[in-house]
Design a protein around this motif. Sequence first.
Motif, PDB file in Angstrom:
ATOM      1  N   VAL A  97       0.839  -1.198   0.000  1.00 38.93           N
ATOM      2  CA  VAL A  97       0.000   0.000   0.000  1.00 38.93           C
ATOM      3  C   VAL A  97       0.874   1.248   0.000  1.00 38.93           C
ATOM      4  O   VAL A  97       1.751   1.403   0.839  1.00 38.93           O
ATOM      5  CB  VAL A  97      -0.938   0.021   1.229  1.00 38.93           C
ATOM      6  N   LEU A  98       0.624   2.137  -0.971  1.00 37.37           N
ATOM      7  CA  LEU A  98       1.335   3.421  -1.030  1.00 37.37           C
ATOM      8  C   LEU A  98       0.577   4.525  -0.318  1.00 37.37           C
ATOM      9  O   LEU A  98       1.161   5.394   0.321  1.00 37.37           O
ATOM     10  CB  LEU A  98       1.543   3.844  -2.486  1.00 37.37           C
ATOM     11  N   GLY A  99      -0.748   4.495  -0.449  1.00 34.53           N
ATOM     12  CA  GLY A  99      -1.552   5.556   0.141  1.00 34.53           C
ATOM     13  C   GLY A  99      -3.013   5.401  -0.218  1.00 34.53           C
ATOM     14  O   GLY A  99      -3.453   4.341  -0.689  1.00 34.53           O
ATOM     15  N   PHE A 100      -3.765   6.511  -0.050  1.00 29.52           N
ATOM     16  CA  PHE A 100      -5.211   6.458  -0.190  1.00 29.52           C
ATOM     17  C   PHE A 100      -5.745   7.748  -0.813  1.00 29.52           C
ATOM     18  O   PHE A 100      -5.161   8.813  -0.646  1.00 29.52           O
ATOM     19  CB  PHE A 100      -5.866   6.299   1.188  1.00 29.52           C
ATOM     20  N   ASN A 101      -6.878   7.623  -1.475  1.00 30.91           N
ATOM     21  CA  ASN A 101      -7.681   8.762  -1.896  1.00 30.91           C
ATOM     22  C   ASN A 101      -9.088   8.533  -1.373  1.00 30.91           C
ATOM     23  O   ASN A 101      -9.624   7.422  -1.488  1.00 30.91           O
ATOM     24  CB  ASN A 101      -7.729   8.898  -3.419  1.00 30.91           C
ATOM     25  N   ASP A 126      -0.685   9.584   2.453  1.00 29.58           N
ATOM     26  CA  ASP A 126       0.383   8.578   2.523  1.00 29.58           C
ATOM     27  C   ASP A 126       0.045   7.461   3.513  1.00 29.58           C
ATOM     28  O   ASP A 126      -0.501   7.721   4.598  1.00 29.58           O
ATOM     29  CB  ASP A 126       1.702   9.223   2.973  1.00 29.58           C
ATOM     30  N   ALA A 127       0.399   6.237   3.152  1.00 29.07           N
ATOM     31  CA  ALA A 127       0.304   5.116   4.081  1.00 29.07           C
ATOM     32  C   ALA A 127       1.336   5.330   5.182  1.00 29.07           C
ATOM     33  O   ALA A 127       2.424   5.845   4.938  1.00 29.07           O
ATOM     34  CB  ALA A 127       0.553   3.800   3.361  1.00 29.07           C
ATOM     35  N   GLN A 128       0.993   4.946   6.400  1.00 28.03           N
ATOM     36  CA  GLN A 128       1.896   5.139   7.537  1.00 28.03           C
ATOM     37  C   GLN A 128       2.964   4.057   7.642  1.00 28.03           C
ATOM     38  O   GLN A 128       4.025   4.293   8.208  1.00 28.03           O
ATOM     39  CB  GLN A 128       1.090   5.191   8.840  1.00 28.03           C
ATOM     40  N   ASN A 129       2.674   2.876   7.124  1.00 26.30           N
ATOM     41  CA  ASN A 129       3.597   1.742   7.261  1.00 26.30           C
ATOM     42  C   ASN A 129       3.888   1.101   5.911  1.00 26.30           C
ATOM     43  O   ASN A 129       3.773  -0.117   5.748  1.00 26.30           O
ATOM     44  CB  ASN A 129       3.017   0.699   8.219  1.00 26.30           C
ATOM     45  N   ILE A 130       4.296   1.907   4.941  1.00 27.16           N
ATOM     46  CA  ILE A 130       4.539   1.417   3.587  1.00 27.16           C
ATOM     47  C   ILE A 130       5.517   0.238   3.615  1.00 27.16           C
ATOM     48  O   ILE A 130       6.593   0.328   4.207  1.00 27.16           O
ATOM     49  CB  ILE A 130       5.096   2.533   2.682  1.00 27.16           C
ATOM     50  N   GLY A 131       5.110  -0.870   2.982  1.00 24.87           N
ATOM     51  CA  GLY A 131       5.978  -2.037   2.878  1.00 24.87           C
ATOM     52  C   GLY A 131       6.085  -2.875   4.137  1.00 24.87           C
ATOM     53  O   GLY A 131       6.898  -3.783   4.200  1.00 24.87           O
ATOM     54  N   LYS A 132       5.250  -2.596   5.132  1.00 21.90           N
ATOM     55  CA  LYS A 132       5.344  -3.342   6.399  1.00 21.90           C
ATOM     56  C   LYS A 132       4.085  -4.167   6.636  1.00 21.90           C
ATOM     57  O   LYS A 132       3.017  -3.837   6.131  1.00 21.90           O
ATOM     58  CB  LYS A 132       5.540  -2.360   7.552  1.00 21.90           C
ATOM     59  N   PRO A 133       4.218  -5.238   7.423  1.00 21.86           N
ATOM     60  CA  PRO A 133       3.052  -6.066   7.713  1.00 21.86           C
ATOM     61  C   PRO A 133       2.113  -5.445   8.746  1.00 21.86           C
ATOM     62  O   PRO A 133       1.062  -5.993   9.024  1.00 21.86           O
ATOM     63  CB  PRO A 133       3.658  -7.379   8.221  1.00 21.86           C
ATOM     64  N   GLU A 134       2.495  -4.312   9.321  1.00 20.36           N
ATOM     65  CA  GLU A 134       1.652  -3.642  10.303  1.00 20.36           C
ATOM     66  C   GLU A 134       0.623  -2.760   9.613  1.00 20.36           C
ATOM     67  O   GLU A 134       0.884  -2.178   8.572  1.00 20.36           O
ATOM     68  CB  GLU A 134       2.477  -2.748  11.252  1.00 20.36           C
ATOM     69  N   GLY A 135      -0.530  -2.626  10.245  1.00 16.14           N
ATOM     70  CA  GLY A 135      -1.555  -1.727   9.763  1.00 16.14           C
ATOM     71  C   GLY A 135      -1.494  -0.403  10.512  1.00 16.14           C
ATOM     72  O   GLY A 135      -0.590  -0.162  11.306  1.00 16.14           O
ATOM     73  N   ALA A 136      -2.476   0.464  10.257  1.00 22.03           N
ATOM     74  CA  ALA A 136      -2.519   1.769  10.905  1.00 22.03           C
ATOM     75  C   ALA A 136      -3.956   2.272  10.936  1.00 22.03           C
ATOM     76  O   ALA A 136      -4.827   1.766  10.234  1.00 22.03           O
ATOM     77  CB  ALA A 136      -1.620   2.761  10.167  1.00 22.03           C
ATOM     78  N   LEU A 137      -4.184   3.298  11.759  1.00 20.36           N
ATOM     79  CA  LEU A 137      -5.475   3.965  11.855  1.00 20.36           C
ATOM     80  C   LEU A 137      -5.391   5.311  11.142  1.00 20.36           C
ATOM     81  O   LEU A 137      -4.388   6.015  11.259  1.00 20.36           O
ATOM     82  CB  LEU A 137      -5.852   4.203  13.314  1.00 20.36           C
ATOM     83  N   LEU A 197     -13.188   4.691  -0.433  1.00 18.14           N
ATOM     84  CA  LEU A 197     -11.747   4.853  -0.280  1.00 18.14           C
ATOM     85  C   LEU A 197     -11.032   4.103  -1.391  1.00 18.14           C
ATOM     86  O   LEU A 197     -11.328   2.930  -1.650  1.00 18.14           O
ATOM     87  CB  LEU A 197     -11.305   4.301   1.078  1.00 18.14           C
ATOM     88  N   GLU A 198     -10.118   4.776  -2.053  1.00 14.95           N
ATOM     89  CA  GLU A 198      -9.259   4.141  -3.045  1.00 14.95           C
ATOM     90  C   GLU A 198      -7.951   3.770  -2.359  1.00 14.95           C
ATOM     91  O   GLU A 198      -7.301   4.619  -1.740  1.00 14.95           O
ATOM     92  CB  GLU A 198      -8.984   5.102  -4.198  1.00 14.95           C
ATOM     93  N   VAL A 199      -7.567   2.508  -2.456  1.00 15.34           N
ATOM     94  CA  VAL A 199      -6.301   2.042  -1.890  1.00 15.34           C
ATOM     95  C   VAL A 199      -5.298   1.997  -3.031  1.00 15.34           C
ATOM     96  O   VAL A 199      -5.456   1.235  -3.984  1.00 15.34           O
ATOM     97  CB  VAL A 199      -6.454   0.652  -1.236  1.00 15.34           C
ATOM     98  N   LEU A 200      -4.267   2.830  -2.946  1.00 10.84           N
ATOM     99  CA  LEU A 200      -3.225   2.903  -3.976  1.00 10.84           C
ATOM    100  C   LEU A 200      -2.164   1.854  -3.667  1.00 10.84           C
ATOM    101  O   LEU A 200      -1.567   1.863  -2.599  1.00 10.84           O
ATOM    102  CB  LEU A 200      -2.610   4.302  -4.004  1.00 10.84           C
ATOM    103  N   LYS A 201      -1.945   0.948  -4.620  1.00  8.89           N
ATOM    104  CA  LYS A 201      -1.033  -0.181  -4.405  1.00  8.89           C
ATOM    105  C   LYS A 201       0.282   0.012  -5.160  1.00  8.89           C
ATOM    106  O   LYS A 201       0.333   0.731  -6.147  1.00  8.89           O
ATOM    107  CB  LYS A 201      -1.710  -1.470  -4.882  1.00  8.89           C
ATOM    108  N   THR A 202       1.328  -0.678  -4.723  1.00  6.59           N
ATOM    109  CA  THR A 202       2.645  -0.558  -5.348  1.00  6.59           C
ATOM    110  C   THR A 202       2.724  -1.290  -6.684  1.00  6.59           C
ATOM    111  O   THR A 202       3.353  -0.811  -7.608  1.00  6.59           O
ATOM    112  CB  THR A 202       3.750  -1.106  -4.424  1.00  6.59           C
ATOM    113  N   SER A 203       2.104  -2.460  -6.785  1.00  8.16           N
ATOM    114  CA  SER A 203       2.291  -3.260  -7.990  1.00  8.16           C
ATOM    115  C   SER A 203       0.987  -3.700  -8.649  1.00  8.16           C
ATOM    116  O   SER A 203       1.016  -4.346  -9.676  1.00  8.16           O
ATOM    117  CB  SER A 203       3.107  -4.506  -7.649  1.00  8.16           C
TER     118      SER A 203
END
Length: 119
Positions: A45-49, A70-81, A99-105
């Motif tokens: 996850v890169l971020g959100f709209n 911006d995602a708070q934990n980009i590239g990590k297995p942890e989530g965020a609020l 919510l649009e979830v912007l992904k890396t790949s």
Amino acid sequence: ISEFSDWSAGEANAPTSAVLVSFKAKVTPKNKVKVKWETGAELDVLGFNLYRQTVGNKKWVKVNGDVPIDAQNIGKPEGALYTLTDKKVQSGKTYRYKLEVLKTSEPSEYSDVVQVTIP
């Protein structure tokens, strides 16, 4: 079945349920809309709209402007609020949010739509 083979259940582009744990919207005491979401992991996850639609109007408007959240934990297995307050709402109207979830790949994914009515 007498032997194992490569297979999987579901679709390759299944919804983002593993990424999004929750997505909610509620009216604040000052008649604004507070949108909250939680991720379970942010490995790709890169971020959100965040998008808003007024009921009766087909157009979706990006609430967060030109810059993604911006995602708070980009590239990590942890989530965020996450929390975003939408101040551009009017009394007596009903709004939908997604919510649009912007992904890396992968292509972006969208949450379910939530709805609130401003008194």
